[in-house]
Design a protein around this motif. Structure first.
Motif, PDB file in Angstrom:
ATOM      1  N   TRP A 175      40.212   2.719  32.235  1.00  0.00           N
ATOM      2  CA  TRP A 175      38.808   2.742  32.661  1.00  0.00           C
ATOM      3  C   TRP A 175      38.405   1.425  33.305  1.00  0.00           C
ATOM      4  CZ3 TRP A 175      34.358   0.002  31.664  1.00  0.00           C
ATOM      5  CH2 TRP A 175      33.151   0.622  32.020  1.00  0.00           C
ATOM      6  N   THR A 176      37.641   1.522  34.378  1.00  0.00           N
ATOM      7  CA  THR A 176      37.005   0.371  35.007  1.00  0.00           C
ATOM      8  C   THR A 176      35.586   0.802  35.410  1.00  0.00           C
ATOM      9  OG1 THR A 176      37.650   0.949  37.270  1.00  0.00           O
ATOM     10  CG2 THR A 176      39.213  -0.429  36.004  1.00  0.00           C
ATOM     11  N   PRO A 177      34.695  -0.151  35.667  1.00  0.00           N
ATOM     12  CA  PRO A 177      33.371   0.229  36.149  1.00  0.00           C
ATOM     13  C   PRO A 177      33.431   1.027  37.457  1.00  0.00           C
ATOM     14  CG  PRO A 177      33.336  -2.025  35.364  1.00  0.00           C
ATOM     15  CD  PRO A 177      34.778  -1.589  35.363  1.00  0.00           C
ATOM     16  N   GLU A 178      34.378   0.710  38.325  1.00  0.00           N
ATOM     17  CA  GLU A 178      34.511   1.445  39.583  1.00  0.00           C
ATOM     18  C   GLU A 178      34.918   2.893  39.332  1.00  0.00           C
ATOM     19  OE1 GLU A 178      34.722  -2.788  40.057  1.00  0.00           O
ATOM     20  OE2 GLU A 178      36.121  -1.526  38.972  1.00  0.00           O
TER      21      GLU A 178
ATOM     22  N   HIS B 140      21.800   3.985  32.897  1.00  0.00           N
ATOM     23  CA  HIS B 140      23.103   4.644  32.705  1.00  0.00           C
ATOM     24  C   HIS B 140      24.099   3.650  32.111  1.00  0.00           C
ATOM     25  CE1 HIS B 140      21.759   7.478  35.999  1.00  0.00           C
ATOM     26  NE2 HIS B 140      22.354   8.352  35.188  1.00  0.00           N
ATOM     27  N   TRP B 141      24.154   2.466  32.724  1.00  0.00           N
ATOM     28  CA  TRP B 141      25.123   1.468  32.260  1.00  0.00           C
ATOM     29  C   TRP B 141      24.858   1.044  30.825  1.00  0.00           C
ATOM     30  CZ3 TRP B 141      29.695   0.973  33.788  1.00  0.00           C
ATOM     31  CH2 TRP B 141      30.038   1.224  35.112  1.00  0.00           C
ATOM     32  N   ARG B 142      23.593   0.943  30.441  1.00  0.00           N
ATOM     33  CA  ARG B 142      23.274   0.584  29.062  1.00  0.00           C
ATOM     34  C   ARG B 142      23.894   1.606  28.107  1.00  0.00           C
ATOM     35  NH1 ARG B 142      17.177   0.277  26.881  1.00  0.00           N
ATOM     36  NH2 ARG B 142      16.916   0.563  29.104  1.00  0.00           N
ATOM     37  N   VAL B 143      23.766   2.886  28.433  1.00  0.00           N
ATOM     38  CA  VAL B 143      24.292   3.959  27.590  1.00  0.00           C
ATOM     39  C   VAL B 143      25.824   3.956  27.599  1.00  0.00           C
ATOM     40  CG1 VAL B 143      24.354   6.456  27.270  1.00  0.00           C
ATOM     41  CG2 VAL B 143      22.219   5.353  27.944  1.00  0.00           C
ATOM     42  N   VAL B 144      26.409   3.871  28.782  1.00  0.00           N
ATOM     43  CA  VAL B 144      27.877   3.877  28.902  1.00  0.00           C
ATOM     44  C   VAL B 144      28.481   2.722  28.115  1.00  0.00           C
ATOM     45  CG1 VAL B 144      29.782   3.512  30.538  1.00  0.00           C
ATOM     46  CG2 VAL B 144      27.937   5.122  31.104  1.00  0.00           C
ATOM     47  N   LEU B 145      27.933   1.531  28.279  1.00  0.00           N
ATOM     48  CA  LEU B 145      28.491   0.368  27.589  1.00  0.00           C
ATOM     49  C   LEU B 145      28.255   0.421  26.084  1.00  0.00           C
ATOM     50  CD1 LEU B 145      27.749  -2.390  30.236  1.00  0.00           C
ATOM     51  CD2 LEU B 145      29.903  -1.182  29.795  1.00  0.00           C
ATOM     52  N   CYS B 146      27.140   1.000  25.653  1.00  0.00           N
ATOM     53  CA  CYS B 146      26.919   1.197  24.210  1.00  0.00           C
ATOM     54  C   CYS B 146      28.002   2.097  23.623  1.00  0.00           C
ATOM     55  CB  CYS B 146      25.543   1.812  23.949  1.00  0.00           C
ATOM     56  SG  CYS B 146      24.187   0.643  24.040  1.00  0.00           S
TER      57      CYS B 146
END
Length: 117
Positions: free
Chosen positions: A34-37, A55-61
């Motif tokens: 997995w990568t952010p890209e 979205h990023w807050r949820v994904v990173l959580c």
């Protein structure tokens, strides 16, 4: 028909900068790929579009919870960690957060999406 003694090949997919193995539903088989890209590409492919800061807050959580606990959290826990209402998760992930969130976060496919034997 599969010959006896052969191992079935998993689908491969080329995502930004990397060829990765995915299952038949498009979930990464190795979380380390997995990568952010890759997350951005999967989100676009799933119809979520460009990932916003929410979205990023949820994904990173989700990714942090898996790193800490070894298991993906359920949606109420994700909402609590991200400090967002469940309805917002539903809206952000096109009314399919239980399926799309782990896919975008590079986590294993949730058990309810596993095929029956």
């Amino acid at each position: 028909m599969q010959r006896s003694g052969t191992v079935p090949q998993m689908p491969r997919r080329t995502l930004p900068g990397l060829e990765v193995e995915v299952d038949e539903s498009g979930f990464l088989l190795d979380e380390l790929d997995w990568t952010p890209e890759i997350a951005e590409t999967i989100a676009r492919d799933c119809g979520v579009g460009v990932l916003s800061p929410r979205h990023w807050r949820v994904v990173l959580c989700c990714r942090e919870a898996v790193a800490r606990e070894g298991l993906a959290p359920d949606l109420p826990t994700v909402a609590r960690f991200a400090d967002l209402p469940l309805a917002e998760l539903d809206r952000l992930f096109r009314h399919r957060p239980a399926e799309l969130l782990p896919k975008i976060a590079g986590l294993p496919r949730p058990p309810r999406f596993m095929e029956s034997p």
